[in-house]
Design an enzyme around this catalytic site. Sequence first.
Site, PDB file in Angstrom:
ATOM      1  N   GLU A 194      -0.228  -9.511  -1.057  1.00 41.00           N
ATOM      2  CA  GLU A 194      -1.659  -9.845  -0.908  1.00 41.00           C
ATOM      3  C   GLU A 194      -2.383  -9.791  -2.256  1.00 41.00           C
ATOM      4  O   GLU A 194      -3.265 -10.603  -2.532  1.00 41.00           O
ATOM      5  CB  GLU A 194      -2.312  -8.877   0.098  1.00 41.00           C
ATOM      6  CG  GLU A 194      -1.844  -9.117   1.521  1.00 41.00           C
ATOM      7  CD  GLU A 194      -2.251  -7.992   2.469  1.00 41.00           C
ATOM      8  OE1 GLU A 194      -1.917  -6.824   2.191  1.00 41.00           O
ATOM      9  OE2 GLU A 194      -2.912  -8.272   3.477  1.00 41.00           O
TER      10      GLU A 194
ATOM     11  N   GLU B   3       4.194  -5.808   7.455  1.00 40.15           N
ATOM     12  CA  GLU B   3       3.353  -4.841   8.170  1.00 40.15           C
ATOM     13  C   GLU B   3       3.751  -4.650   9.629  1.00 40.15           C
ATOM     14  O   GLU B   3       3.616  -3.551  10.167  1.00 40.15           O
ATOM     15  CB  GLU B   3       1.867  -5.254   8.082  1.00 40.15           C
ATOM     16  CG  GLU B   3       1.232  -5.025   6.722  1.00 40.15           C
ATOM     17  CD  GLU B   3       1.466  -6.164   5.732  1.00 40.15           C
ATOM     18  OE1 GLU B   3       2.256  -7.093   6.045  1.00 40.15           O
ATOM     19  OE2 GLU B   3       0.863  -6.132   4.659  1.00 40.15           O
TER      20      GLU B   3
ATOM     21  N   ALA C 289       0.861  -1.177   0.000  1.00 33.63           N
ATOM     22  CA  ALA C 289       0.000   0.000   0.000  1.00 33.63           C
ATOM     23  C   ALA C 289       0.901   1.231   0.000  1.00 33.63           C
ATOM     24  O   ALA C 289       2.042   1.173   0.469  1.00 33.63           O
ATOM     25  CB  ALA C 289      -0.874  -0.017   1.246  1.00 33.63           C
TER      26      ALA C 289
ATOM     27  N   GLY D 272       0.633  -5.211   0.738  1.00 33.21           N
ATOM     28  CA  GLY D 272      -0.516  -5.260  -0.172  1.00 33.21           C
ATOM     29  C   GLY D 272      -0.162  -5.808  -1.549  1.00 33.21           C
ATOM     30  O   GLY D 272      -1.045  -6.259  -2.275  1.00 33.21           O
TER      31      GLY D 272
HETATM   32  N1  CO8 Z   1       4.530   3.340  -0.486  1.00 33.11           N
HETATM   33  C1  CO8 Z   1       4.922   4.535  -0.991  1.00 33.11           C
HETATM   34  N2  CO8 Z   1       6.110   4.725  -1.561  1.00 33.11           N
HETATM   35  C2  CO8 Z   1       6.970   3.685  -1.605  1.00 33.11           C
HETATM   36  C3  CO8 Z   1       6.616   2.409  -1.106  1.00 33.11           C
HETATM   37  C4  CO8 Z   1       5.333   2.267  -0.516  1.00 33.11           C
HETATM   38  N3  CO8 Z   1       4.887   1.078  -0.055  1.00 33.11           N
HETATM   39  N4  CO8 Z   1       7.665   1.578  -1.305  1.00 33.11           N
HETATM   40  C5  CO8 Z   1       8.619   2.309  -1.900  1.00 33.11           C
HETATM   41  N5  CO8 Z   1       8.209   3.571  -2.099  1.00 33.11           N
HETATM   42  C6  CO8 Z   1       8.943   4.675  -2.713  1.00 33.11           C
HETATM   43  C7  CO8 Z   1      10.054   5.188  -1.796  1.00 33.11           C
HETATM   44  O1  CO8 Z   1       9.526   6.100  -0.841  1.00 33.11           O
HETATM   45  C8  CO8 Z   1      10.972   5.848  -2.794  1.00 33.11           C
HETATM   46  O2  CO8 Z   1      10.453   7.104  -3.143  1.00 33.11           O
HETATM   47  P1  CO8 Z   1      11.454   8.394  -3.251  1.00 33.11           P
HETATM   48  O3  CO8 Z   1      12.392   8.046  -4.371  1.00 33.11           O
HETATM   49  O4  CO8 Z   1      10.510   9.523  -3.576  1.00 33.11           O
HETATM   50  O5  CO8 Z   1      12.142   8.502  -1.953  1.00 33.11           O
HETATM   51  C9  CO8 Z   1      10.847   4.953  -4.011  1.00 33.11           C
HETATM   52  O6  CO8 Z   1       9.633   4.210  -3.856  1.00 33.11           O
HETATM   53  C10 CO8 Z   1      11.999   3.968  -4.139  1.00 33.11           C
HETATM   54  O7  CO8 Z   1      12.083   3.278  -2.900  1.00 33.11           O
HETATM   55  P2  CO8 Z   1      13.491   3.134  -2.100  1.00 33.11           P
HETATM   56  O8  CO8 Z   1      14.373   4.291  -2.377  1.00 33.11           O
HETATM   57  O9  CO8 Z   1      13.151   2.836  -0.677  1.00 33.11           O
HETATM   58  O10 CO8 Z   1      14.072   1.843  -2.854  1.00 33.11           O
HETATM   59  P3  CO8 Z   1      14.977   0.689  -2.228  1.00 33.11           P
HETATM   60  O11 CO8 Z   1      15.377  -0.171  -3.370  1.00 33.11           O
HETATM   61  O12 CO8 Z   1      16.059   1.275  -1.378  1.00 33.11           O
HETATM   62  O13 CO8 Z   1      14.000  -0.108  -1.235  1.00 33.11           O
HETATM   63  C11 CO8 Z   1      11.959  -1.255  -0.645  1.00 33.11           C
HETATM   64  C12 CO8 Z   1      12.895  -0.763  -1.768  1.00 33.11           C
HETATM   65  C13 CO8 Z   1      12.668  -2.371   0.158  1.00 33.11           C
HETATM   66  C14 CO8 Z   1      10.731  -1.806  -1.311  1.00 33.11           C
HETATM   67  C15 CO8 Z   1      11.614  -0.078   0.309  1.00 33.11           C
HETATM   68  O14 CO8 Z   1      11.170   1.021  -0.495  1.00 33.11           O
HETATM   69  C16 CO8 Z   1      10.520  -0.407   1.269  1.00 33.11           C
HETATM   70  O15 CO8 Z   1      10.760  -1.032   2.283  1.00 33.11           O
HETATM   71  N6  CO8 Z   1       9.282   0.014   0.969  1.00 33.11           N
HETATM   72  C17 CO8 Z   1       8.142  -0.185   1.854  1.00 33.11           C
HETATM   73  C18 CO8 Z   1       7.594  -1.590   1.710  1.00 33.11           C
HETATM   74  C19 CO8 Z   1       6.482  -1.853   2.675  1.00 33.11           C
HETATM   75  O16 CO8 Z   1       6.620  -1.751   3.874  1.00 33.11           O
HETATM   76  N7  CO8 Z   1       5.323  -2.219   2.128  1.00 33.11           N
HETATM   77  C20 CO8 Z   1       4.157  -2.595   2.905  1.00 33.11           C
HETATM   78  C21 CO8 Z   1       3.279  -1.436   3.149  1.00 33.11           C
HETATM   79  S1  CO8 Z   1       1.999  -1.851   4.306  1.00 33.11           S
HETATM   80  C22 CO8 Z   1       0.813  -2.602   3.374  1.00 33.11           C
HETATM   81  O17 CO8 Z   1       0.981  -2.836   2.195  1.00 33.11           O
HETATM   82  C23 CO8 Z   1      -0.466  -2.979   4.076  1.00 33.11           C
HETATM   83  C24 CO8 Z   1      -1.653  -3.183   3.144  1.00 33.11           C
HETATM   84  C25 CO8 Z   1      -2.956  -2.901   3.862  1.00 33.11           C
HETATM   85  C26 CO8 Z   1      -3.112  -1.439   4.033  1.00 33.11           C
HETATM   86  C27 CO8 Z   1      -4.431  -1.030   4.523  1.00 33.11           C
HETATM   87  C28 CO8 Z   1      -4.740   0.436   4.131  1.00 33.11           C
HETATM   88  C29 CO8 Z   1      -4.675   1.393   5.248  1.00 33.11           C
END
Ligand code: CO8
Length: 262
Positions: free
Chosen positions: A116, A136, A68, A113
Site C-alpha cells: 500500500e 490481510e 504493518a 501496508g
Molecule cells: N510485523 C512485525 N514483524 C515482522 C513482520 C511484520 N509485518 N514481518 C516480518 N516480521 C519479523 C518476523 O517476526 C521476524 O522477527 P523475529 O526474527 O524476531 O522472529 C523477522 O521479521 C523475519 O521474519 P521471518 O523470520 O518470518 O522471515 P521469512 O523470510 O521466513 O518470512 C515473510 C518473511 C514472508 C515476510 C514473513 O515474515 C511474513 O509473512 N510476515 C508478515 C507479512 C504480513 O502479513 N504483512 C501484512 C501485515 S497486515 C498489514 O500490513 C495491514 C496494514 C493496515 C494495518 C492497519 C493498522 C491496524
Amino acid sequence: MNNYNNINVYKKDFYFHIEINRPKQLNALNQDTIKEIGSCLNAFEKNNKGYFGIIISGSGEKSFVAGADITEFTLVNKKNSKKFCQKGHELYNKIENMSVPVIALVNGYALGGGCELAMACHLRIATKNATFSQPEVNLGLIPGYGGTQRLIQIIGKTKGLELMLSAEMISSSIALDLGLVNYVLEDKKQAMDKVLELINIFKRKSPIAIKNVIKSVNSFYDNDVNGFDKEIELFSECCDTNDFKEGALAFIEKRCPNFKGD
Ligand code: CO8
C-alpha cells in the site's frame, strides 16, 4: 540529517531519500515509523526548493516493507482501530499529494501496508527479487492503508480483487505485467540508477507543471472534484507563471528551457 529512530533521511543535491530502517522486522511499519515519515515529509514541503523527487526505500536486501508491524496488533481493538487506520491513510494521502514525484524503490517484500505504501507513491521501481501481496485476509483483516482503493485504481478490479481475496504473493515480473510497477531492474543498485535517471528527467521540467500534473491526475480519484474542471484550473494557473513564458521562449529560441519554478 537524521533525527529519527526508524528511518534514515538523506538530503542529496537535488532529491530526498527516506530509507525505512527496521531490518530486523523486515522494515515493518510501526506507529512511530509512520509518524516519522510524516514529519519528514512535512519538513520537506516547508523547504522543498531545489528538490525534484523523493525516494522511499527499505534498508537491506530482503524487504521494502513487510507490512504493518503485526506485534502492535495486540494493541488494536474495535474502539481504536479506526484511529490506527486513519494514521496510515493520512500518511499515504500526504505521499500521494506531495508537490514532487515520490518514487518507491521496492526490493524484496512489499506486503500489506508495504504494498500500500508503494502504491501511494507516484512511481514504483522494483528489483527482480521484489514480491507483492495484500495478505490481510490471512490475518482476519482487509487492507487498511488504502489498498482496497489504490490496488484497483492501479491494476483494475479483476486482478485487484483476485489478489486481495487470495492473498497471493506475486513476483516483480507479474507486477510489471499487471502495471503495478513501472520498471523491474536486476538489483538495488540498478534500480537506484533508474530512479535517479527519472528524477534527473523531472529536474529539467517546470516544477510548477510537475506539481500540477500530480494534482490534476489525483483529482480523477476525488469524488468531490470534477477532474476536467480541475485540469482547466491548473492549466490556467500554469499560464500565469514565468516557467510558462520561459518554456515557450526557449522553444522559439531553439534552446533548453531554464525553469526557475516561479
Ligand atoms: N510485523 C512485525 N514483524 C515482522 C513482520 C511484520 N509485518 N514481518 C516480518 N516480521 C519479523 C518476523 O517476526 C521476524 O522477527 P523475529 O526474527 O524476531 O522472529 C523477522 O521479521 C523475519 O521474519 P521471518 O523470520 O518470518 O522471515 P521469512 O523470510 O521466513 O518470512 C515473510 C518473511 C514472508 C515476510 C514473513 O515474515 C511474513 O509473512 N510476515 C508478515 C507479512 C504480513 O502479513 N504483512 C501484512 C501485515 S497486515 C498489514 O500490513 C495491514 C496494514 C493496515 C494495518 C492497519 C493498522 C491496524
